[in-house]
Design a protein around this motif. Structure first.
Motif, PDB file in Angstrom:
ATOM      1  N   ASP A   1       0.769  -1.283  -0.024  1.00 61.13           N
ATOM      2  CA  ASP A   1      -0.017  -0.003  -0.073  1.00 61.13           C
ATOM      3  C   ASP A   1       0.851   1.191  -0.045  1.00 61.13           C
ATOM      4  OD1 ASP A   1      -2.398  -1.260  -0.295  1.00 61.13           O
ATOM      5  OD2 ASP A   1      -2.586  -1.274   2.058  1.00 61.13           O
ATOM      6  N   LYS A   2       1.910   1.281   0.849  1.00 62.95           N
ATOM      7  CA  LYS A   2       2.874   2.425   0.969  1.00 62.95           C
ATOM      8  C   LYS A   2       3.500   2.557  -0.128  1.00 62.95           C
ATOM      9  CE  LYS A   2       6.328   4.694   3.618  1.00 62.95           C
ATOM     10  NZ  LYS A   2       7.086   4.615   4.782  1.00 62.95           N
ATOM     11  N   TRP A   3       4.000   1.461  -1.012  1.00 63.75           N
ATOM     12  CA  TRP A   3       4.721   1.447  -2.171  1.00 63.75           C
ATOM     13  C   TRP A   3       3.624   2.095  -3.492  1.00 63.75           C
ATOM     14  CZ3 TRP A   3       4.239  -1.353  -6.946  1.00 63.75           C
ATOM     15  CH2 TRP A   3       5.415  -1.046  -7.873  1.00 63.75           C
ATOM     16  N   LEU A   4       2.347   1.584  -3.286  1.00 59.85           N
ATOM     17  CA  LEU A   4       1.489   2.267  -4.535  1.00 59.85           C
ATOM     18  C   LEU A   4       1.387   3.569  -4.339  1.00 59.85           C
ATOM     19  CD1 LEU A   4      -1.185  -0.397  -4.442  1.00 59.85           C
ATOM     20  CD2 LEU A   4       0.667  -0.259  -6.235  1.00 59.85           C
ATOM     21  N   VAL A   5       1.038   3.927  -3.006  1.00 59.03           N
ATOM     22  CA  VAL A   5       0.695   5.632  -2.915  1.00 59.03           C
ATOM     23  C   VAL A   5       1.892   6.449  -2.772  1.00 59.03           C
ATOM     24  CG1 VAL A   5      -0.199   7.394  -0.958  1.00 59.03           C
ATOM     25  CG2 VAL A   5      -1.324   4.849  -1.355  1.00 59.03           C
ATOM     26  N   GLN A   6       3.117   6.222  -2.199  1.00 55.35           N
ATOM     27  CA  GLN A   6       4.244   6.877  -2.176  1.00 55.35           C
ATOM     28  C   GLN A   6       5.327   6.851  -3.416  1.00 55.35           C
ATOM     29  OE1 GLN A   6       5.931   7.396   1.495  1.00 55.35           O
ATOM     30  NE2 GLN A   6       3.806   7.698   2.837  1.00 55.35           N
TER      31      GLN A   6
ATOM     32  N   GLY B   1       2.677   6.603  -6.724  1.00 54.39           N
ATOM     33  CA  GLY B   1       1.853   7.835  -6.893  1.00 54.39           C
ATOM     34  C   GLY B   1       0.332   7.652  -7.157  1.00 54.39           C
ATOM     35  N   ILE B   2      -0.256   6.637  -7.009  1.00 55.23           N
ATOM     36  CA  ILE B   2      -1.588   6.666  -7.152  1.00 55.23           C
ATOM     37  C   ILE B   2      -2.241   6.803  -5.849  1.00 55.23           C
ATOM     38  CG2 ILE B   2      -3.467   4.726  -7.452  1.00 55.23           C
ATOM     39  CD1 ILE B   2      -1.347   2.734  -8.523  1.00 55.23           C
ATOM     40  N   SER B   3      -3.240   7.599  -6.091  1.00 61.20           N
ATOM     41  CA  SER B   3      -4.156   8.217  -4.940  1.00 61.20           C
ATOM     42  C   SER B   3      -4.819   7.203  -4.073  1.00 61.20           C
ATOM     43  CB  SER B   3      -5.107   9.003  -5.602  1.00 61.20           C
ATOM     44  OG  SER B   3      -6.175   8.427  -6.099  1.00 61.20           O
ATOM     45  N   THR B   4      -4.810   7.556  -3.033  1.00 63.20           N
ATOM     46  CA  THR B   4      -5.490   6.711  -1.766  1.00 63.20           C
ATOM     47  C   THR B   4      -6.923   6.324  -2.360  1.00 63.20           C
ATOM     48  OG1 THR B   4      -6.235   8.583  -0.419  1.00 63.20           O
ATOM     49  CG2 THR B   4      -4.002   7.404   0.039  1.00 63.20           C
TER      50      THR B   4
ATOM     51  N   VAL C   1      -9.547   4.996   7.043  1.00 67.48           N
ATOM     52  CA  VAL C   1      -8.828   5.681   8.348  1.00 67.48           C
ATOM     53  C   VAL C   1      -7.291   5.232   8.110  1.00 67.48           C
ATOM     54  CG1 VAL C   1      -8.356   5.672  10.752  1.00 67.48           C
ATOM     55  CG2 VAL C   1     -10.640   5.666   9.777  1.00 67.48           C
ATOM     56  N   TYR C   2      -6.691   4.115   7.761  1.00 63.03           N
ATOM     57  CA  TYR C   2      -5.440   3.677   7.742  1.00 63.03           C
ATOM     58  C   TYR C   2      -4.828   4.369   6.677  1.00 63.03           C
ATOM     59  CZ  TYR C   2      -1.787   0.702   5.992  1.00 63.03           C
ATOM     60  OH  TYR C   2      -0.656   0.301   5.528  1.00 63.03           O
ATOM     61  N   PHE C   3      -5.426   4.759   5.388  1.00 67.72           N
ATOM     62  CA  PHE C   3      -4.747   5.410   4.397  1.00 67.72           C
ATOM     63  C   PHE C   3      -4.558   6.781   4.814  1.00 67.72           C
ATOM     64  CE2 PHE C   3      -5.444   1.674   1.658  1.00 67.72           C
ATOM     65  CZ  PHE C   3      -4.382   1.981   0.603  1.00 67.72           C
ATOM     66  N   LEU C   4      -5.394   7.398   5.451  1.00 60.83           N
ATOM     67  CA  LEU C   4      -4.921   8.794   6.096  1.00 60.83           C
ATOM     68  C   LEU C   4      -3.724   8.948   6.707  1.00 60.83           C
ATOM     69  CD1 LEU C   4      -8.571   9.959   7.663  1.00 60.83           C
ATOM     70  CD2 LEU C   4      -7.608  10.359   5.329  1.00 60.83           C
ATOM     71  N   ALA C   5      -3.297   7.680   7.247  1.00 62.70           N
ATOM     72  CA  ALA C   5      -1.979   7.493   7.961  1.00 62.70           C
ATOM     73  C   ALA C   5      -1.076   7.085   6.933  1.00 62.70           C
ATOM     74  CB  ALA C   5      -2.060   6.406   8.963  1.00 62.70           C
ATOM     75  N   ILE C   6      -1.247   6.450   5.801  1.00 64.59           N
ATOM     76  CA  ILE C   6      -0.070   5.844   5.014  1.00 64.59           C
ATOM     77  C   ILE C   6       0.292   6.811   3.877  1.00 64.59           C
ATOM     78  CG2 ILE C   6      -1.557   4.749   3.220  1.00 64.59           C
ATOM     79  CD1 ILE C   6       1.233   2.999   4.841  1.00 64.59           C
ATOM     80  N   ARG C   7      -0.859   7.856   3.862  1.00 66.03           N
ATOM     81  CA  ARG C   7      -0.330   8.780   2.836  1.00 66.03           C
ATOM     82  C   ARG C   7       0.701   9.938   3.489  1.00 66.03           C
ATOM     83  NH1 ARG C   7      -6.090  12.013   1.930  1.00 66.03           N
ATOM     84  NH2 ARG C   7      -6.101  13.127   3.747  1.00 66.03           N
TER      85      ARG C   7
END
Length: 295
Positions: free
Chosen positions: A173-178, A181-184, A235-241
């Protein structure tokens, strides 16, 4: 703030664990996996509609190309596999054991986070993680009193596999987002759709020829399973981004679900050996607090 979002996700996951336990009573695994996935997907449908334009939840279909869809599909495959293993385990085991095995996730996330993002821990932090591992061993000894032999239990093995897959998803998940660059929102919404389709196809294959029920015994627990997972993930993705978010910490904070699930099991299901298990839970809580204080 990512710390608090991680802890919040853990609380919601505790409710999710309890509702999964209730939803699995008298039901087949694949039927519950599909129908709960369906309600989870329905929870995201509004994000694709024009009514959410201008809000923080809108998902533009044209923003996700073929490559992005394939990357998100891989997440869906891992999560669907994790759910199948986990739901079988939750159905067969007391919540304290399935929850404790799931709580070993930080160890696997630590390995993945170190290899992918270089998120290595200090000696004190590592000691806190190892202390939590010791607590899991203590819980396994308690399990022998309830006829659960960790090394010979298929449900335990399935929960271990589910936990490893879940830890892989956390890092992914962190790799996809950060990194990619795919949006959460895109990751969550499309993954929910993919999981529903995958679970439906797998259910049809397993239940072909009348081998199993395609519809579970209806209860409010089934939609609650899917909706609570979507809520915890959001809620978790609010943290991971957050660029400063540490996936190992987040994995540990999400294990607050063990405490919530255990308390619900004690008061509503009738968990056995409460005193001994409470000591183990206290050790796990202490190790988590130690990690927070060392940040």
């Amino acid at each position: 703030m990512w710390v608090y979002w991680g802890l919040g996700a853990g609380v919601i996951l505790g409710l999710y664990d309890y509702w999964t336990k209730k939803g699995m009573e008298g039901n087949g695994v694949m039927a519950v996996v599909f129908w709960s996935s369906l309600f989870g997907a329905l929870a995201w449908i509004a994000a694709f509609l024009p009514i959410t334009t201008g809000t923080g939840l809108h998902v533009r279909i044209q923003d996700s190309g073929f490559k992005d869809q394939l990357l998100i599909l891989f997440k869906g495959l891992m999560m669907t596999g994790s759910w199948i293993f986990a739901y079988y385990s939750v159905r067969e085991l007391p919540m304290s054991f399935s929850g404790a095995m799931r709580a070993s996730g930080p160890v696997w996330t630590l390995v993945g986070g170190g290899l992918v993002f270089g998120e290595f821990l200090t000696p004190i932090q590592l000691a806190a993680v190892l202390t939590s591992v010791l607590a899991y061993f203590m819980l396994s000894q308690i399990g022998k009193r309830e006829g659960v032999t960790v090394t010979r239990s298929l449900p335990i093995l399935m929960m271990l596999l589910a936990t490893i897959l879940s830890a892989m998803v956390t890092v992914y998940d962190k790799w996809l987002v950060q990194v990619i660059g795919i949006s959460t929102n895109d990751v969550q919404a499309w993954s929910a759709i993919h999981r529903c389709i995958l679970a439906g196809l797998i259910m049809l294959w397993f239940c072909r020829g009348g081998r199993g029920p395609k519809v579970p015994s209806w209860s409010i627990w089934i939609p609650l399973i899917g909706i609570s997972w979507v809520g915890a993930e959001w809620v978790y993705f609010l943290a991971i981004r957050d660029p400063d978010a540490n996936v190992t910490y987040l994995s540990i904070f999400r294990r607050a679900s063990l405490i919530v699930g255990f308390l619900l099991s004690v008061f509503l299901i009738g968990e056995k050996n409460v005193g001994r298990k409470f000591v183990v839970i206290l050790i796990l809580l202490t190790s988590t607090i130690t990690l927070v204080l060392q940040m």
